[in-house]
Design a protein around this motif. Structure first.
Motif: not given
Length: 771
Positions: A568-570, A577-582, A590-595, A632-633
């Motif tokens: 997420p943004a915050n 902060l540094h990863n991705s579902q790719l 189990t973490d908070t995710l945004t698209s 996210r970064d």
């Protein structure tokens, strides 16, 4: 007149047959678009001198008697149709050979001299595939070194495909996560058909598919036609063959991976109906039951089965009932841990094919599938426990209508309704008292619809255009996806192709329902409104066929990925902060995710291939690629799967041996070099404090392990007797016993960063009998 000539030649071969084993080759020739029978087509075995063959009857069926055992090539011709060629067809004495052949109608006048696009060996079975697709045969899954009857492991030899784990057949297509793979069987999506598979993954330790029931199938790596949805990286479009409807046949197989038994034959008196069934039981499980434990503290057992019942109703309708299932258990109990992991899956379907007239047909499919995964893990050193129990069920209804207007235009429309039921539970006490990560029961739907248009602008230029639509009822996320393909046979040996399209993929149901801690001992399902992940593909290709058995294929591609789940943004959590579902292999998060994430992959592929003729085959595939993601970064990084290159070289030779040269000794080799796995550096000081592996996510996947090298060999001996055929084979994987690097972790017991290596030399012995 030709039919009588072929009959005479067959009679001459029957005299020869007294000295050597022979077999029946039969099958059906149909129109590619309408599936109507092609009457009077000539089917000729060109590998024999003199050639023999036969012509098709009023239903498109043909039968060639007394075909000598061995490898054969076929040429299929008919007035008004483009020619087709088949190679690498194995004729053995144990089983009759049944071929399914499709011809494309020519729309040029008979007296015109034109360049015709011919159906060549290796071309996709689905005629609406323009780029990045090829067919594969069951024989290739048996013959390729290191394939061991597994389509997924066989596909690792194709251009654009890689893996990162010797013990798992997850396939990485063009640097994309294996999660983007779609498995289809008999025209509908099926659960991951692998034993020991994890939630949301597309591979596993051992395939649950059997070479005894599979037919020739397609494998696609990008820019898919409109009928394929819910996939972003690749598609396995599997077909089950129908059983012999004239005689009963059997096959038995015993090897390191399991004990198989298959049976097939007619149902009823001369109605054309047939059955086909296969069952396999783990060899290791058998040894355990008789008191021979060769696995030590670990125990891995599995069993699987598959079947197909084929029932024609007159000449206008066909009903097929089919199914696939597998059970697998992995357990361990030693000084470090205690675990029991179970992964079970099954699917059953009914297909109804109805021909409306000689231009159109519809096909309806209803299928039910279920998967159950449970894991009870206890870490004796850290004294932590992890429990998981996932049950997913799906009822699917697929409706397809196909209309061939004329030789130029074919239309295909379809609707797919997926109804999902789920019961999900996951908890652990790794960070203190038990934390429930998901505890949800419910249902939802995924709706899909598509339309395709195949337009032959000229005899050599074909346009495939379409659109696919998806709607996930769980959160009302939708996608409209245009698809376009173009294929131009510029000259008899030269073909150019273009393809482009938008593709989307849902997340695993468990990810949408992850219970995220929002403070004050409260949780919320913050991932429920994730958007559909999307990927735009563009591909350009060129194919050169200097002869019927050789081809050179090159493709260049670019893929843009967006709506990728990231932190997420915050967020201040380094991983988010540094990863991705790719970068993920399995789907439960189990973490908070945004698209809000994105990524891209691009590359160049080259295939040089000689099909098996005159006892020799060869294939070299070169893949140069880049795979990037932006988290996210906002920094673009190498993805976990960015190995950058893969080089495969396969070759094989067969020798005819024995008194009558009817037995075959074969040797096959595969050489593989690929960029090593990418990994994230370990923060040693923090790992010591936390007493577990802690990664420095600010440097996500910045390190690459050493280059992966592997050599695999396969030798086999096939003996053809009068009515039986037997094969003894030995696959030696990783002949040089090179211990390729897999990953690193913090070893608490010895307070060090330890390298995990992959499988060393592994011999797989197998015996097969057909009768």
């Amino acid at each position: 007149m030709k039919k009588y000539f072929f009959t005479l030649l067959a009679g001459l071969y029957s005299v020869i047959a007294q000295a050597q084993p022979v077999q029946v080759v039969k099958g059906r020739v149909t129109d590619t678009e309408s599936q109507q029978p092609v009457i009077g087509a000539n089917v000729v075995i060109t590998s024999l001198n003199p050639v023999i063959g036969n012509t098709t009857d009023t239903e498109g069926y043909f039968r060639i008697e007394n075909v000598p055992v061995g490898r054969h090539s076929f040429k299929i011709t008919s007035v008004g149709y483009d020619h087709a060629f088949l190679q690498e067809i194995t004729v053995g004495s144990g089983k009759e050979v049944e071929l399914t052949i499709k011809l494309s109608e020519s729309f040029k006048a008979l007296d015109e001299v034109v360049i015709k696009a011919q159906k060549e060996n290796g071309a996709p079975l689905n005629d609406m595939v323009s780029v990045s697709g090829r067919s594969f045969t069951v024989d290739q899954t048996k013959r390729f070194a290191a394939a061991v009857n597994d389509p997924a492991r066989m596909a690792l030899s194709f251009a654009g495909v890689a893996t990162n784990d010797d013990g798992n057949n997850q396939i990485i297509v063009r640097g994309n996560s294996p999660k983007g793979m779609l498995w289809r069987m008999e025209g509908v999506e099926i659960p991951n058909p692998n034993h020991f598979a994890q939630e949301g993954s597309s591979g596993g330790g051992i395939s649950a598919l059997s070479a005894n029931v599979l037919g020739n199938s397609d494998f696609l790596t990008g820019a898919f036609p409109a009928e394929y949805g819910n996939a972003t990286s690749g598609v396995f479009d599997l077909k089950l063959r129908k059983g012999n409807n004239e005689k009963r046949e059997y096959a038995m197989q015993a090897g390191v991976l399991g004990l198989d038994f298959a049976a097939e034959g007619p149902i009823g008196p001369k109605c054309g109906a047939s059955y086909l069934a296969n069952y396999r039981y783990s060899t290791l499980a058998v040894l355990n039951k008789i008191g021979l434990n060769i696995q030590g503290d670990f125990s891995n057992t599995f069993q699987d089965g598959a079947f197909k019942v084929y029932i024609p109703y007159g000449d206008r309708a066909v009903v097929s009932v089919w199914g696939l299932g597998g059970l697998s258990t992995s357990s361990a109990d030693n000084e470090d841990l205690k675990e029991k992991f179970q992964s079970n899956r099954g699917v059953v379907g009914v297909n109804y094919l109805r021909f409306i007239n000689n231009k159109s047909y519809f096909e309806n499919t209803i299928s039910y599938s279920a998967t159950k995964q449970s894991d009870d893990f206890y870490d004796k050193i850290r004294q932590t426990n992890y429990q998981q129990d996932f049950i997913n069920q799906a009822l699917r209804i697929s409706l397809l209508y196909n209309y061939k207007m004329n030789a130029r235009n074919t239309f295909r429309l379809g609707v797919i309704v997926n109804h999902y039921n789920f019961n999900l539970f996951d908890k652990d006490d790794e960070d203190g008292p038990y934390v429930v990560k998901v505890n949800q029961e419910g249902s939802t739907e995924l709706f899909q619809a598509y339309g395709q248009w195949k337009h032959r602008l000229t005899s050599t230029l074909t346009l495939n255009a379409g659109i696919h639509a998806m709607l996930l009822a769980l959160n009302d996320q939708s996608s409209i996806e245009p698809r376009l393909g173009l294929k131009w046979a510029a000259a008899p040996k030269h073909t150019f192709s273009l393809g482009a399209g938008l593709h989307s993929k849902t997340e695993s149901i468990s990810t949408y329902f992850a219970q995220v801690n929002i403070g004050d001992n409260r949780t919320d399902e913050l991932n429920k409104n994730l958007k559909l992940m999307k990927s735009a593909h563009a591909v350009a290709g060129y194919e050169f066929r200097p002869s019927a058995s050789w081809r050179v294929l090159s493709e260049v591609y670019y893929q843009h990925h967006y709506n990728i789940p990231i932190g997420p943004a915050n967020t201040t959590t380094p991983f988010l902060l540094h990863n991705s579902q790719l970068n993920e292999i399995s789907g439960f998060v189990t973490d908070t995710l945004t698209s809000d994430g994105k990524g891209r992959s691009y590359g160049l592929e080259l295939t040089v291939e000689k099909s098996l003729t005159n006892g020799i085959y060869f294939m070299s595939t070169t893949s140069l690629y880049q795979s990037k993601y932006t988290g996210r970064d906002g920094i673009e990084r190498d993805s976990r799967f960015n190995g950058k290159f893969v080089q495969n070289v396969l070759a094989g030779k067969e020798w005819k041996v024995g008194k009558n040269k009817t037995n075959i000794f074969a040797a096959n080799i595969k050489l593989l070099a690929a960029g090593g796995n990418r990994t994230t550096p370990i923060d040693l000081e923090q790992s010591r404090k936390d007493r577990k592996t802690v990664y420095d996510w600010s440097k996500s996947y910045s390190e690459q392990l050493p280059t992966y090298f592997r050599t695999d060999l396969r030798v086999s001996y096939t003996k053809n007797r009068k009515r039986t055929s037997s094969t003894l084979s030995l696959d030696i994987q990783n002949v040089t016993n090179r211990l390729n690097a897999f990953n690193r972790y913090y070893e608490l017991k010895n307070d060090r960063v330890k390298l995990i290596t992959q499988t060393g030399l592994l011999p797989i012995l197998n015996y097969r009998l057909e009768f």
